[in-house]
Write an enzyme that holds these catalytic residues in place. Structure first.
Site, PDB file in Angstrom:
ATOM      1  N   TYR A  75       0.936  -1.225  -0.093  1.00  0.00           N
ATOM      2  CA  TYR A  75       0.061  -0.028   0.079  1.00  0.00           C
ATOM      3  C   TYR A  75       0.817   1.194   0.067  1.00  0.00           C
ATOM      4  O   TYR A  75       0.429   2.383  -0.704  1.00  0.00           O
ATOM      5  CB  TYR A  75      -1.031   0.213   1.128  1.00  0.00           C
ATOM      6  CG  TYR A  75      -2.130  -0.669   0.839  1.00  0.00           C
ATOM      7  CD1 TYR A  75      -3.199  -0.561  -0.222  1.00  0.00           C
ATOM      8  CD2 TYR A  75      -2.426  -1.989   1.316  1.00  0.00           C
ATOM      9  CE1 TYR A  75      -4.231  -1.084  -0.483  1.00  0.00           C
ATOM     10  CE2 TYR A  75      -3.509  -2.824   0.940  1.00  0.00           C
ATOM     11  CZ  TYR A  75      -4.489  -2.118   0.111  1.00  0.00           C
ATOM     12  OH  TYR A  75      -5.602  -2.850  -0.342  1.00  0.00           O
ATOM     13  N   ASP A 112      -7.922   6.100  -4.867  1.00  0.00           N
ATOM     14  CA  ASP A 112      -6.702   6.987  -5.216  1.00  0.00           C
ATOM     15  C   ASP A 112      -6.738   8.380  -4.676  1.00  0.00           C
ATOM     16  O   ASP A 112      -5.806   9.046  -4.900  1.00  0.00           O
ATOM     17  CB  ASP A 112      -6.211   6.783  -6.488  1.00  0.00           C
ATOM     18  CG  ASP A 112      -7.361   7.165  -7.544  1.00  0.00           C
ATOM     19  OD1 ASP A 112      -8.173   8.272  -7.380  1.00  0.00           O
ATOM     20  OD2 ASP A 112      -7.277   6.623  -8.852  1.00  0.00           O
ATOM     21  N   HIS A 127     -14.912   1.575  -1.942  1.00  0.00           N
ATOM     22  CA  HIS A 127     -13.830   0.604  -1.420  1.00  0.00           C
ATOM     23  C   HIS A 127     -12.729   1.456  -0.584  1.00  0.00           C
ATOM     24  O   HIS A 127     -11.736   0.781  -0.312  1.00  0.00           O
ATOM     25  CB  HIS A 127     -13.020   0.129  -2.650  1.00  0.00           C
ATOM     26  CG  HIS A 127     -13.884  -0.907  -3.432  1.00  0.00           C
ATOM     27  ND1 HIS A 127     -13.446  -1.167  -4.842  1.00  0.00           N
ATOM     28  CD2 HIS A 127     -14.980  -1.391  -3.296  1.00  0.00           C
ATOM     29  CE1 HIS A 127     -14.510  -2.281  -5.248  1.00  0.00           C
ATOM     30  NE2 HIS A 127     -15.450  -2.198  -4.192  1.00  0.00           N
ATOM     31  N   CYS A 135      -8.241   1.735  12.551  1.00  0.00           N
ATOM     32  CA  CYS A 135      -8.022   0.972  13.834  1.00  0.00           C
ATOM     33  C   CYS A 135      -8.620  -0.434  13.848  1.00  0.00           C
ATOM     34  O   CYS A 135      -9.825  -0.308  13.635  1.00  0.00           O
ATOM     35  CB  CYS A 135      -8.200   1.749  14.970  1.00  0.00           C
ATOM     36  SG  CYS A 135      -8.108   0.906  16.675  1.00  0.00           S
ATOM     37  N   GLY A 196     -14.703   3.431 -16.853  1.00  0.00           N
ATOM     38  CA  GLY A 196     -13.597   2.659 -16.634  1.00  0.00           C
ATOM     39  C   GLY A 196     -13.621   1.555 -15.653  1.00  0.00           C
ATOM     40  O   GLY A 196     -12.747   1.565 -14.730  1.00  0.00           O
ATOM     41  N   THR A 197     -14.721   0.702 -15.458  1.00  0.00           N
ATOM     42  CA  THR A 197     -14.845  -0.391 -14.646  1.00  0.00           C
ATOM     43  C   THR A 197     -15.148  -1.758 -15.528  1.00  0.00           C
ATOM     44  O   THR A 197     -16.036  -1.524 -16.482  1.00  0.00           O
ATOM     45  CB  THR A 197     -15.931  -0.151 -13.594  1.00  0.00           C
ATOM     46  OG1 THR A 197     -15.935  -1.148 -12.544  1.00  0.00           O
ATOM     47  CG2 THR A 197     -17.287   0.036 -14.193  1.00  0.00           C
ATOM     48  N   ASN A 222     -15.533   3.198 -21.899  1.00  0.00           N
ATOM     49  CA  ASN A 222     -14.333   2.259 -21.572  1.00  0.00           C
ATOM     50  C   ASN A 222     -13.845   1.796 -22.947  1.00  0.00           C
ATOM     51  O   ASN A 222     -14.576   1.540 -23.924  1.00  0.00           O
ATOM     52  CB  ASN A 222     -15.178   1.020 -20.941  1.00  0.00           C
ATOM     53  CG  ASN A 222     -14.138  -0.035 -20.306  1.00  0.00           C
ATOM     54  OD1 ASN A 222     -13.031  -0.310 -20.915  1.00  0.00           O
ATOM     55  ND2 ASN A 222     -14.367  -0.316 -19.202  1.00  0.00           N
ATOM     56  N   PRO A 223     -12.565   1.664 -23.180  1.00  0.00           N
ATOM     57  CA  PRO A 223     -12.140   1.358 -24.405  1.00  0.00           C
ATOM     58  C   PRO A 223     -12.296  -0.201 -24.661  1.00  0.00           C
ATOM     59  O   PRO A 223     -12.077  -0.468 -25.702  1.00  0.00           O
ATOM     60  CB  PRO A 223     -10.395   1.338 -24.179  1.00  0.00           C
ATOM     61  CG  PRO A 223     -10.238   1.998 -22.955  1.00  0.00           C
ATOM     62  CD  PRO A 223     -11.488   1.926 -22.060  1.00  0.00           C
ATOM     63  N   GLU A 224     -12.700  -0.790 -23.663  1.00  0.00           N
ATOM     64  CA  GLU A 224     -12.889  -2.421 -23.940  1.00  0.00           C
ATOM     65  C   GLU A 224     -14.420  -2.594 -23.342  1.00  0.00           C
ATOM     66  O   GLU A 224     -14.902  -1.995 -22.576  1.00  0.00           O
ATOM     67  CB  GLU A 224     -11.980  -3.296 -23.107  1.00  0.00           C
ATOM     68  CG  GLU A 224     -10.585  -3.273 -23.299  1.00  0.00           C
ATOM     69  CD  GLU A 224      -9.828  -3.895 -22.459  1.00  0.00           C
ATOM     70  OE1 GLU A 224     -10.235  -4.981 -21.530  1.00  0.00           O
ATOM     71  OE2 GLU A 224      -8.415  -3.554 -22.318  1.00  0.00           O
TER      72      GLU A 224
HETATM   73  P1  NAD Z   1     -10.247  -2.931 -13.212  1.00  0.00           P
HETATM   74  O1  NAD Z   1      -8.781  -2.885 -13.017  1.00  0.00           O
HETATM   75  O2  NAD Z   1     -10.830  -4.173 -13.221  1.00  0.00           O
HETATM   76  O3  NAD Z   1     -10.491  -2.594 -14.782  1.00  0.00           O
HETATM   77  C1  NAD Z   1     -10.274  -1.457 -15.295  1.00  0.00           C
HETATM   78  C2  NAD Z   1     -10.779  -1.222 -16.458  1.00  0.00           C
HETATM   79  O4  NAD Z   1     -10.819   0.095 -17.022  1.00  0.00           O
HETATM   80  C3  NAD Z   1     -11.102  -2.004 -18.023  1.00  0.00           C
HETATM   81  O5  NAD Z   1     -12.306  -2.364 -18.007  1.00  0.00           O
HETATM   82  C4  NAD Z   1     -10.213  -1.058 -18.747  1.00  0.00           C
HETATM   83  O6  NAD Z   1     -10.696  -1.302 -19.988  1.00  0.00           O
HETATM   84  C5  NAD Z   1     -10.953   0.418 -18.426  1.00  0.00           C
HETATM   85  N1  NAD Z   1      -9.953   1.285 -18.862  1.00  0.00           N
HETATM   86  C6  NAD Z   1      -8.621   1.487 -18.912  1.00  0.00           C
HETATM   87  N2  NAD Z   1      -8.101   2.312 -19.488  1.00  0.00           N
HETATM   88  C7  NAD Z   1      -9.359   3.347 -19.585  1.00  0.00           C
HETATM   89  C8  NAD Z   1      -9.607   4.792 -19.927  1.00  0.00           C
HETATM   90  N3  NAD Z   1      -8.487   5.252 -19.990  1.00  0.00           N
HETATM   91  N4  NAD Z   1     -10.688   5.143 -19.870  1.00  0.00           N
HETATM   92  C9  NAD Z   1     -11.566   4.435 -19.558  1.00  0.00           C
HETATM   93  N5  NAD Z   1     -11.531   3.098 -19.046  1.00  0.00           N
HETATM   94  C10 NAD Z   1     -10.581   2.501 -19.128  1.00  0.00           C
HETATM   95  O7  NAD Z   1     -10.856  -1.808 -12.605  1.00  0.00           O
HETATM   96  P2  NAD Z   1     -12.166  -1.773 -11.355  1.00  0.00           P
HETATM   97  O8  NAD Z   1     -13.248  -2.406 -12.311  1.00  0.00           O
HETATM   98  O9  NAD Z   1     -12.245  -0.362 -10.977  1.00  0.00           O
HETATM   99  O10 NAD Z   1     -11.673  -3.186 -10.442  1.00  0.00           O
HETATM  100  C11 NAD Z   1     -10.551  -3.331  -9.784  1.00  0.00           C
HETATM  101  C12 NAD Z   1     -10.728  -2.625  -8.233  1.00  0.00           C
HETATM  102  O11 NAD Z   1      -9.409  -2.559  -7.808  1.00  0.00           O
HETATM  103  C13 NAD Z   1     -11.515  -1.515  -8.078  1.00  0.00           C
HETATM  104  O12 NAD Z   1     -12.789  -2.131  -7.303  1.00  0.00           O
HETATM  105  C14 NAD Z   1     -10.759  -0.784  -7.121  1.00  0.00           C
HETATM  106  O13 NAD Z   1     -11.230  -0.550  -5.754  1.00  0.00           O
HETATM  107  C15 NAD Z   1      -9.435  -1.168  -6.964  1.00  0.00           C
HETATM  108  N6  NAD Z   1      -8.322  -0.336  -7.857  1.00  0.00           N
HETATM  109  C16 NAD Z   1      -8.276   0.861  -7.540  1.00  0.00           C
HETATM  110  C17 NAD Z   1      -7.525   1.749  -8.266  1.00  0.00           C
HETATM  111  C18 NAD Z   1      -7.336   3.153  -7.999  1.00  0.00           C
HETATM  112  O14 NAD Z   1      -7.817   3.495  -6.872  1.00  0.00           O
HETATM  113  N7  NAD Z   1      -7.030   4.101  -8.987  1.00  0.00           N
HETATM  114  C19 NAD Z   1      -6.405   0.995  -9.058  1.00  0.00           C
HETATM  115  C20 NAD Z   1      -6.427  -0.249  -9.481  1.00  0.00           C
HETATM  116  C21 NAD Z   1      -7.504  -1.146  -8.648  1.00  0.00           C
END
Ligand code: NAD
Length: 251
Positions: A75, A112, A127, A135, A196-197, A222-224
């Protein structure tokens, strides 16, 4: 590298975004990837591998019980990356939506702190937040000092007890009160952006689908193709920082 974005400026969607009174945004790690914070998943991405551990091996209560120092070190590494990153254009658009709409809620899985730094005020961090500790005895959370932490692992300021990151780990339950408030808000929404999820963590898709069932129009950014794509009325295939600003300029 800038990806090619096909933003669908559907006139009805533009009209809805202009007249809407209640709007929500649900974000995942993808919105912060253009700020340089690695996502956990996504094709062609190495993910947040650290010392060859995957996130799923470290972000668990079991990992923390086994080796708290290792988990805190991970972390601290991530906190350094987050602290050195800046909010991007997509975070700014979300903050502008917060300022614009009468009723607005941002539900983020991100830990973040970039949404707050961009100016978002009405938000639930479902999250948790990587800059806070909790604590283990009292459950109270507190702001962590800037990284690197010393001592590591940190102690609780409230009791003679260790502290853990104030994060909801894999296998842990959500704050039910917060989730209930999200569901209540989403049931009244006219428009919901899912940004972006991946949907590998199912709750954001469940939340978006709840809004859809109550009449909201869903936009997936989302790009994917993601878990949200099939429930979305509009899929903007592109990066959040490319897709959102030109849309928002027209609102
Ligand atoms: P994920 O890592 O599972 O997926 C990320 C998604 O973002 C993918 O579908 C990808 O295609 C998409 N993506 C990538 N680049 C992008 C862009 N420029 N614009 C839009 N979309 C884009 O993320 P998640 O679904 O959030 O799940 C992972 C878990 O991990 C989360 O619940 C989170 O708590 C944690 N996490 C948080 C952070 C952070 O705080 N920045 C980083 C990594 C993981």
């Amino acid at each position: 590298m800038s990806s090619r974005v096909t933003v669908e400026y559907d006139p009805e969607l533009l009209a809805l975004a202009r007249r809407a009174k209640q709007v929500a945004v649900i974000t995942g790690a993808g919105i912060s990837s253009e700020s340089g914070i690695p996502t956990f998943r996504g094709a062609g991405e190495s993910g947040a591998l650290w010392k060859n551990f995957r996130a799923e091996e470290l972000a668990t209560p079991q990992a923390f019980a086994r080796d708290p120092e290792l988990v805190w070190e991970w972390y601290d590494w991530r906190r350094e990356i987050c602290a050195a990153s800046e909010p991007n254009k997509a975070h700014e658009v979300v903050a502008a939506m917060d300022a614009h709409y009468e009723n607005f809620l941002l539900i983020t899985q991100n830990v973040d702190n970039l949404h707050r730094r961009a100016g978002s005020r009405r938000l639930y961090e479902i999250h948790g937040n990587i800059f806070r500790g909790r604590c283990v005895q009292t459950g109270r959370s507190f702001d962590l000092p800037a990284p690197p932490l010393d001592p590591l692992p940190p102690r609780s300021p409230f009791a003679d007890a260790p502290a853990r990151p104030d994060i909801v780990w894999f296998g842990e339950s959500y704050d039910q009160e917060m989730l209930g408030a999200c569901l209540d808000f989403l049931a009244e929404c006219e428009l919901v952006f899912v940004i972006g999820t991946s949907g590998m963590v199912p709750i954001p898709i469940y939340l978006a689908d709840h809004a859809r069932k109550h009449g909201a129009v869903i936009v997936d950014v989302n790009p994917e193709v993601s878990g949200a794509t099939e429930i979305a009325a509009h899929y903007w295939q592109g990066r959040a920082g490319d897709a959102l600003p030109p849309f928002w300029e027209q609102i």
